[in-house]
Design an enzyme around this catalytic site. Structure first.
Site, PDB file in Angstrom:
ATOM      1  N   TYR A 191      -9.695  -1.245  -1.812  1.00 21.69           N
ATOM      2  CA  TYR A 191     -10.483  -1.858  -3.379  1.00 21.69           C
ATOM      3  C   TYR A 191     -10.763  -1.526  -4.760  1.00 21.69           C
ATOM      4  O   TYR A 191     -10.626  -0.295  -4.584  1.00 21.69           O
ATOM      5  CB  TYR A 191     -12.434  -1.306  -3.346  1.00 21.69           C
ATOM      6  CG  TYR A 191     -13.389  -1.979  -1.588  1.00 21.69           C
ATOM      7  CD1 TYR A 191     -12.579  -3.247  -0.743  1.00 21.69           C
ATOM      8  CD2 TYR A 191     -13.996  -0.920  -0.473  1.00 21.69           C
ATOM      9  CE1 TYR A 191     -13.797  -3.660   0.384  1.00 21.69           C
ATOM     10  CE2 TYR A 191     -14.525  -1.245   0.636  1.00 21.69           C
ATOM     11  CZ  TYR A 191     -14.215  -2.801   0.401  1.00 21.69           C
ATOM     12  OH  TYR A 191     -14.752  -3.354   1.617  1.00 21.69           O
TER      13      TYR A 191
ATOM     14  N   HIS B 207      -8.963  -2.981   8.727  1.00 25.04           N
ATOM     15  CA  HIS B 207      -9.157  -3.871   7.378  1.00 25.04           C
ATOM     16  C   HIS B 207      -8.496  -5.357   6.684  1.00 25.04           C
ATOM     17  O   HIS B 207      -6.928  -5.313   7.300  1.00 25.04           O
ATOM     18  CB  HIS B 207      -9.006  -3.059   5.753  1.00 25.04           C
ATOM     19  CG  HIS B 207      -9.330  -3.487   4.996  1.00 25.04           C
ATOM     20  ND1 HIS B 207      -9.139  -3.187   3.931  1.00 25.04           N
ATOM     21  CD2 HIS B 207     -10.598  -4.599   4.339  1.00 25.04           C
ATOM     22  CE1 HIS B 207     -10.231  -3.403   3.357  1.00 25.04           C
ATOM     23  NE2 HIS B 207     -11.207  -4.338   4.012  1.00 25.04           N
TER      24      HIS B 207
END
Length: 323
Positions: free
Chosen positions: A65, A132
């Site tokens: 992120y 992820h």
């Protein structure tokens, strides 16, 4: 107000989580109405602090992120909180040590990623690690990444293992072939889309927890179809999506319930879904979500959506709210 302190066991793990998680990706990104630089550090800190004051005790983040910025900003707040009161989830699968993020699902990559995350977060341990977005790495995850995570779980370094993805078919393979505790599914189990129903049914059968993320499909279920900044999957919505959202809005208006409220509560209808992961950028967004979870919705609204084929008839309807 929903009971944010009540917790549910995650699969067969020792981890227990509350109903709502604070998704931190928006803390590292620009607001939709003002593309450019990320929100300010002060705004990020204010949102996190307010969330904790309101009883939110679960924070979800990831190295990828915005190159570690979300983890860093989360760490500025959670490192000072009582560690035994909060749940922290982060992810592995991206190496952000260089100028550009690179995929890395290797055993060493898992260890390096976790160590780096702990430093950014300012904590000694996290509770949950997700793989992820391994869309094209299914076999490597099964052969390499999952065993590395399972070793960490067996050692007590982490409490639970998950996969966080924007799709449901790869998690189906993971559910069939490995001992995952949970899956976070972004955007595929919402008021607008229920294509992940086969995964949810399988997870219910196998005792795997599902967490519904991106429940507003990147915003359109929060803003409505005709908002100038309406986004679907981080892009302007196509005509088919706009038409479907307008149809959803029409039913909501009929029963005088905001679309945002209905979109917030719907994902919890399936018993496999144990929690929501909602991305926040501001105190106002947190307030809106908590109010939406608390607002009664008449059973007739859900039935109308089903009769109009705006939600799949095979899925259960919410049971806990009345007119």
């Amino acid at each position: 107000m929903p009971d944010l302190h009540s917790r549910t066991r995650v699969g067969k793990s020792t981890l227990e989580v509350p109903l709502l998680a604070f998704g931190t990706a928006p803390l590292a990104t620009a607001p939709a109405w003002n593309p450019g630089d990320p929100i300010s550090e002060a705004q990020s800190r204010a949102a996190l602090t307010y969330a904790y004051e309101q009883g939110i005790r679960w924070f979800d983040t990831a190295p990828n992120y915005v190159h570690g910025l979300a983890e860093t900003r989360l760490g500025q707040v959670v490192s000072a909180l009582p560690r035994n009161q909060i749940v922290i989830a982060t992810k592995v699968g991206f190496d952000i040590s260089g100028a550009e993020s690179m995929r890395d699902y290797t055993r060493d990559g898992v260890r390096r990623s976790l160590d780096s995350s702990l430093k950014r977060l300012g904590v000694d341990a996290v509770d949950l690690l997700y793989v992820h977005d391994p869309d094209d790495y299914t076999q490597q995850v099964l052969d390499v990444t999952f065993p590395a995570l399972a070793e960490l779980r067996a050692q007590g370094v982490i409490k639970a293992i998950g996969a966080g993805m924007n799709q449901w078919r790869v998690p189906m393979e993971f559910a069939r072939h490995a001992d995952f505790d949970c899956f976070m599914i972004a955007g595929r189990w919402t008021l607008l889309e229920q294509e992940a129903l086969p995964l949810l049914d399988l997870c219910q059968q196998r005792g795997i927890a599902v967490f519904a993320a991106s429940i507003y499909n990147s915003g359109i279920l929060a803003t409505g179809a005709d908002h100038p900044n309406a986004r679907y999957n981080h892009a302007p919505p196509n005509p088919a999506v706009l038409a479907r959202v307008r149809a959803l809005e029409a039913v909501c208006r009929q029963f005088e319930v905001p679309l945002h409220t209905v979109a917030t509560q719907y994902p919890l209808a399936h018993p496999a879904v144990k929690a929501l992961v909602v991305g926040f950028q501001s105190v106002r967004e947190i307030q809106a979500c908590l109010q939406a979870l608390d607002q009664p919705i008449p059973a007739a609204l859900w039935e109308q959506l089903r009769d109009d084929r705006l939600i799949v008839s095979e899925a259960p309807l919410p049971k806990v709210v009345t007119s």
